[in-house]
Design a protein around this motif. Sequence first.
Motif, PDB file in Angstrom:
ATOM      1  N   ILE A 141     -15.409   5.030  -5.346  1.00  0.00           N
ATOM      2  CA  ILE A 141     -14.784   5.208  -4.027  1.00  0.00           C
ATOM      3  C   ILE A 141     -13.821   4.053  -3.741  1.00  0.00           C
ATOM      4  N   THR A 142     -14.244   2.833  -4.092  1.00  0.00           N
ATOM      5  CA  THR A 142     -13.369   1.676  -3.889  1.00  0.00           C
ATOM      6  C   THR A 142     -12.066   1.852  -4.664  1.00  0.00           C
ATOM      7  N   SER A 143     -12.185   2.303  -5.926  1.00  0.00           N
ATOM      8  CA  SER A 143     -10.980   2.435  -6.749  1.00  0.00           C
ATOM      9  C   SER A 143     -10.011   3.433  -6.126  1.00  0.00           C
ATOM     10  N   ILE A 144     -10.547   4.440  -5.447  1.00  0.00           N
ATOM     11  CA  ILE A 144      -9.670   5.418  -4.786  1.00  0.00           C
ATOM     12  C   ILE A 144      -9.156   4.864  -3.455  1.00  0.00           C
ATOM     13  N   ALA A 145     -10.075   4.205  -2.715  1.00  0.00           N
ATOM     14  CA  ALA A 145      -9.695   3.679  -1.390  1.00  0.00           C
ATOM     15  C   ALA A 145      -8.578   2.644  -1.500  1.00  0.00           C
ATOM     16  N   LEU A 146      -8.574   1.901  -2.616  1.00  0.00           N
ATOM     17  CA  LEU A 146      -7.543   0.874  -2.796  1.00  0.00           C
ATOM     18  C   LEU A 146      -6.147   1.490  -2.875  1.00  0.00           C
ATOM     19  N   LEU A 147      -6.093   2.787  -3.236  1.00  0.00           N
ATOM     20  CA  LEU A 147      -4.792   3.461  -3.344  1.00  0.00           C
ATOM     21  C   LEU A 147      -4.413   4.179  -2.059  1.00  0.00           C
ATOM     22  N   GLN A 148      -5.378   4.233  -1.102  1.00  0.00           N
ATOM     23  CA  GLN A 148      -5.092   4.972   0.140  1.00  0.00           C
ATOM     24  C   GLN A 148      -4.071   4.237   1.003  1.00  0.00           C
ATOM     25  N   ASN A 149      -3.383   5.017   1.841  1.00  0.00           N
ATOM     26  CA  ASN A 149      -2.382   4.434   2.748  1.00  0.00           C
ATOM     27  C   ASN A 149      -2.988   3.344   3.609  1.00  0.00           C
ATOM     28  N   GLY A 150      -2.278   2.258   3.732  1.00  0.00           N
ATOM     29  CA  GLY A 150      -2.714   1.203   4.644  1.00  0.00           C
ATOM     30  C   GLY A 150      -3.701   0.236   4.043  1.00  0.00           C
ATOM     31  N   ASN A 151      -4.234   0.574   2.861  1.00  0.00           N
ATOM     32  CA  ASN A 151      -5.242  -0.304   2.269  1.00  0.00           C
ATOM     33  C   ASN A 151      -4.660  -1.282   1.249  1.00  0.00           C
ATOM     34  N   LYS A 152      -3.421  -0.954   0.757  1.00  0.00           N
ATOM     35  CA  LYS A 152      -2.899  -1.707  -0.382  1.00  0.00           C
ATOM     36  C   LYS A 152      -2.726  -3.196  -0.081  1.00  0.00           C
ATOM     37  N   ASP A 153      -2.277  -3.505   1.134  1.00  0.00           N
ATOM     38  CA  ASP A 153      -2.022  -4.915   1.454  1.00  0.00           C
ATOM     39  C   ASP A 153      -3.094  -5.520   2.335  1.00  0.00           C
TER      40      ASP A 153
END
Length: 667
Positions: free
Chosen positions: A482-494
């Motif tokens: 889930i973390t690996s996917i969440a890191l690519l979600q909008n707003g999470n990258k930075d």
Amino acid sequence: MSDTSDSDTASEYAVVDPRNIPSFSSLFSPYSNKFGIDGKYLSMRFVDTINLIEMDDFVETNFLINRTYKCHFNQKLTLLMEASLHGHVKIVRELFNRFNVTVDSIGNVVHFGSLVKGATALWCAAGIGCIEIVKILVENGANVNFLTETKSSPLRAACYLGDLNTVEYLVEHGADVNITNIYNSTCLMIASHNNHKEIVEYLLIKGADINKQTKCGSTAMHFAAQANNLEIAKLLIAFNAQQLKNEQSLTPILVAAERTHHNFVYFLIDESRLHLTREEKIEAEELLGASFLNDKDHYDFNQGYDILLRAMKRRYEEHPIINKKVNKTVECYNNKVECQTVQELLDIKDDDKAIHFESLIIRERILGENNPDLLQSIIYRGAVYADEHDFTPCVLLWSHALKIAKHNKHSICKDLIRFTQVFCQMIKNNVTIKLLDLKNILQFACNELITIKKILPDVDCFSSEKSEYYSNMKSTLGLIIITSIALLQNGNKDDPMVGDLMKVIVEINKLELKTDKGETLLHLCLNYDTNVDNIFTTGICCFPNFLAMKLLVHCGANVDAVDNSKNTPLHYIGKFITDFPHIPHNSDYLDTRKMVMELLNAGAHTDFVNKLGVCPHTGYLSTLFNLTNNIPRSLKCLSASVLRYRCPKKYYRDQLPKKLVQFTNLH
Ligand SMILES: [Zn+2]
């Protein structure tokens, strides 16, 4: 519980000519089936022993009569115990008539599904309510107050079951009505809990201590409240039961209110002999109403609201006014403050959400902020939000529940699964997961794994700790996916939280978690057989999983870890490719080329040999990825293979440092 066919023939039995004593085998037919008289099970060990005795070898007889033997479900029994446990009156009588039986031998028996250690035959007979056997045993000198390992007496066993005849007989023959077990629980409590009114009455007449408290502070009245047994409560009140508090500071009326036992609560409210204060009565009503609004099985919005309103009126419309003690606000309850007037409560009548939060706050005020009784309602409310795809309040509520569980040292295994599931639902619904939430849950998982890992060497393989450990490992892996996917979600990258999140995964990798097959998280991540759960996480937690694998490697997972069959992560990819050659191996999650490259870049050995003699360098992976040409083997690896395959083991085993021997043996 008595065996009628036995009692019918008892008189006939007594006049049998002593020269013509029937054999044991005439009492049952051991070889016709596995079941003894009247279909009651007797173990083969019992039958064997009886048959040996029938052979009349007097040297062995006394030994055989009194020995304990093991049988199914870890039971340890003597003949007398087994016969008593199954109500075989004739056999028990014959054992005493013909042999020198030790009446108080102890063993381990299964009673109502649990293994009772240190029980005597009398405990067994009392526990099934076989008065005839109880009598024979007592007449033959059985100790009526003999206690099992948990200090359960034969009287307690009879009170649990609810056999009044046995209870009366035991008490008349010296059983102590006030003996407590290791939890300080009395016979009166168990009879109250199990709804045996006549026994409760009998014990009270015989002087049972009505106000005794268990180690958790519960009285017989608390147990009657739990069981919702009004008749027993009336009896206890008639015998002047005090309304004491348990260790959670709950009186019996609050215990009943928390369980939505409506009639029980109102009976106590109206019972003048209890001398409840106005505030105690109001709080009981508030808790009752609030519980109806958050109970999975007894949810009733209208009833819950009406009771809350009635309690509010009692507070503010009768004199003197009793103001509410306002607790600190809690984020997961929307930082709401409880209604302070009747009008405020009337104003939110049509706002379900506000009423639900109001009632959760009431429960927390009355039950106490760390009471484990809060858990069920908080989790239930969160689940309702999850079902409505309203994930923010769900995550907040469940996080709150997680803290309460942890505070009470409860297992958080199910909480971790629950979070993994709801995060997967969020991804499926394109909802951004807050990295802070993920970090917190992963940290809980990490701490829980550390705690269980410490005690793991001391528990046996079927223990609940072990299965929780594996379950937590899988939830953790799910959370990493889930973390690996969440890191690519909008707003999470930075998000500045990324670094903290990575640190937790680094910490988890350092734990070197392994399943019983020796698989690390990285192995599990590359094993197509892994599943986190079969319902809510499917489609998200897919295996092998490239993104999660990359994250694990990035956070320091050992790329050369071997399982019990000496397979490295590269072997797992090889197996996947061979077993599923027709799957397209180039999607985001399933890109095997990227997986192999990732491992090679992290320095994975291509030449570790597993127990089947296969190594990625010479096997199927090599043909696919041209490893032999692209990845030159290092000099130390070549030396290791030369040693391993060209020299006798005993030569290098003693010449090299241990670490080098291990390194060599992996090649
Ligand atoms: Zn190597």
